[in-house]
Scaffold this active site. Structure first.
Site, PDB file in Angstrom:
ATOM      1  N   GLY A 144       4.623  -1.671 -10.872  1.00 14.46           N
ATOM      2  CA  GLY A 144       5.186  -1.175  -9.629  1.00 14.46           C
ATOM      3  C   GLY A 144       6.384  -0.295  -9.921  1.00 14.46           C
ATOM      4  N   CYS A 145       6.744   0.569  -8.969  1.00 17.85           N
ATOM      5  CA  CYS A 145       7.842   1.516  -9.213  1.00 17.85           C
ATOM      6  C   CYS A 145       9.192   0.817  -9.336  1.00 17.85           C
ATOM      7  CB  CYS A 145       7.871   2.585  -8.129  1.00 17.85           C
ATOM      8  SG  CYS A 145       7.912   1.955  -6.436  1.00 17.85           S
TER       9      CYS A 145
END
Length: 332
Positions: A144-145
């Protein structure tokens, strides 16, 4: 002959960034890109920045990926598993969604809901042992970012015993592209411009992923929506236990092409990483509280999504992981 590549979910922001990177990749041949509601549209009609890319978006169904050696899944969370199950075993797959990141099925249910699809190799090459694991895998779950931003700042410190894994606090600001391309009132320009707003306070879905990747046992995270299209700036603090945090990070990333500990006194900012696959870090110790502070910046569509996915894919097909990726940002 190059590697035949396809992208599912190509109409979104991460999907568009994947198309841009793949189109400029010297060893990847883009053969298919699919979408849902935008199927049948030329790529340039959906992504004007890709004018000149002569490709029409197809339907997201297994037949669209026939002949692909590698498939990127840039689909909403919870939608990758069904498609991945229908792809041939010999096809390499990188999932940019969350479906296969978590090892604990109960945490998937708690944070995302529904049935857990399973666990794939975690796609963060800079973690110890992950580079070899990724290279040996046909199925990889991209990070995930927020998870990439925070894990790169925190994991080496916990591993070195420099901070207390039970006392981690994060405040992180993200650009609006992190929320996807679907129309939402909270993302209208009139709502976002000139304003900072917290969201999913105390319950962000990346928390269990970050704890899993870093070894943190307690993590409080406050995400903030910032009035910018792309980028993440995370401030990570934790109780100090001993070793100098800047020295720990410098040693951990000394040979990493995409993670840069900045010169002492220079602090990360999102604009410097825009358009790149790099993460910028800086660390200090608060002179009042004695807590370690690490600031981390990256492009949420680059190292936080599409860039990282290409880095991972390079390893999976036996290429140097830097192939087709830029270390340097775009300015102004």
């Amino acid at each position: 002959m190059g590697c035949s590549v396809a992208v599912a979910g190509a109409s979104g922001y991460a999907g568009g960034e994947l198309l841009r990177l793949i189109s400029g990749h010297p060893e990847f041949e883009l053969t298919a890109a699919t979408a849902h509601s935008q199927a049948g549209q030329p790529v340039a009609a959906v992504h004007p920045q890709l004018t000149g890319l002569d490709l029409v978006l197809g339907r997201t169904e297994p037949a669209s990926f026939d002949g692909a050696d590698l498939v990127f899944l840039a689909l909403p969370h919870g939608q990758s598993a069904a498609l991945a199950a229908q792809l041939p075993a010999g096809v390499k797959v990188v999932d940019l969604g969350a479906d296969f990141r978590l090892r604990d099925a109960s945490l998937w249910t708690r944070y995302y809901g529904g049935e857990h699809a399973g666990t794939w190799t975690y796609g963060l090459p800079e973690l110890p042992g992950q580079r070899a694991a990724i290279a040996a895998s046909d199925r990889v779950a991209n990070t995930g970012c927020y998870a990439a931003t925070i894990t790169l700042a925190l994991a080496p410190l916990i591993a070195a015993g420099a901070v207390d894994p039970a006392d981690v606090v994060v405040v992180a600001a993200s650009g609006t592209s992190g929320a996807g391309r679907s129309a939402k009132v909270s993302l209208l320009a009139s709502e976002v411009m000139g304003s900072l707003s917290p969201y999913k306070v105390g319950a962000h879905q990346h928390v269990p992923e970050i704890k899993q990747a870093t070894g943190a046992t307690s993590l409080s995270m406050t995400p903030v929506l910032a009035p910018m299209p792309r980028g993440i700036l995370a401030t990570v603090t934790a109780r100090a236990l001993g070793p100098d945090p800047r020295e720990v990070l410098s040693a951990a990333y000394a040979d990493e092409p995409f993670v840069h500990v900045l010169p002492e006194g220079v602090w990360p900012h999102t604009a410097a990483t825009a358009g790149s696959n790099s993460c910028h870090l800086q660390a200090t110790v608060d002179i009042d509280s004695g807590r370690v502070i690490v600031v981390s910046a990256l492009d949420n569509l680059g190292k936080g999504a599409a860039g990282q996915a290409v880095q991972v894919a390079n390893l999976m097909v036996g290429l140097p992981e830097t192939t087709g990726l830029s270390v340097f940002g775009v300015a102004p």
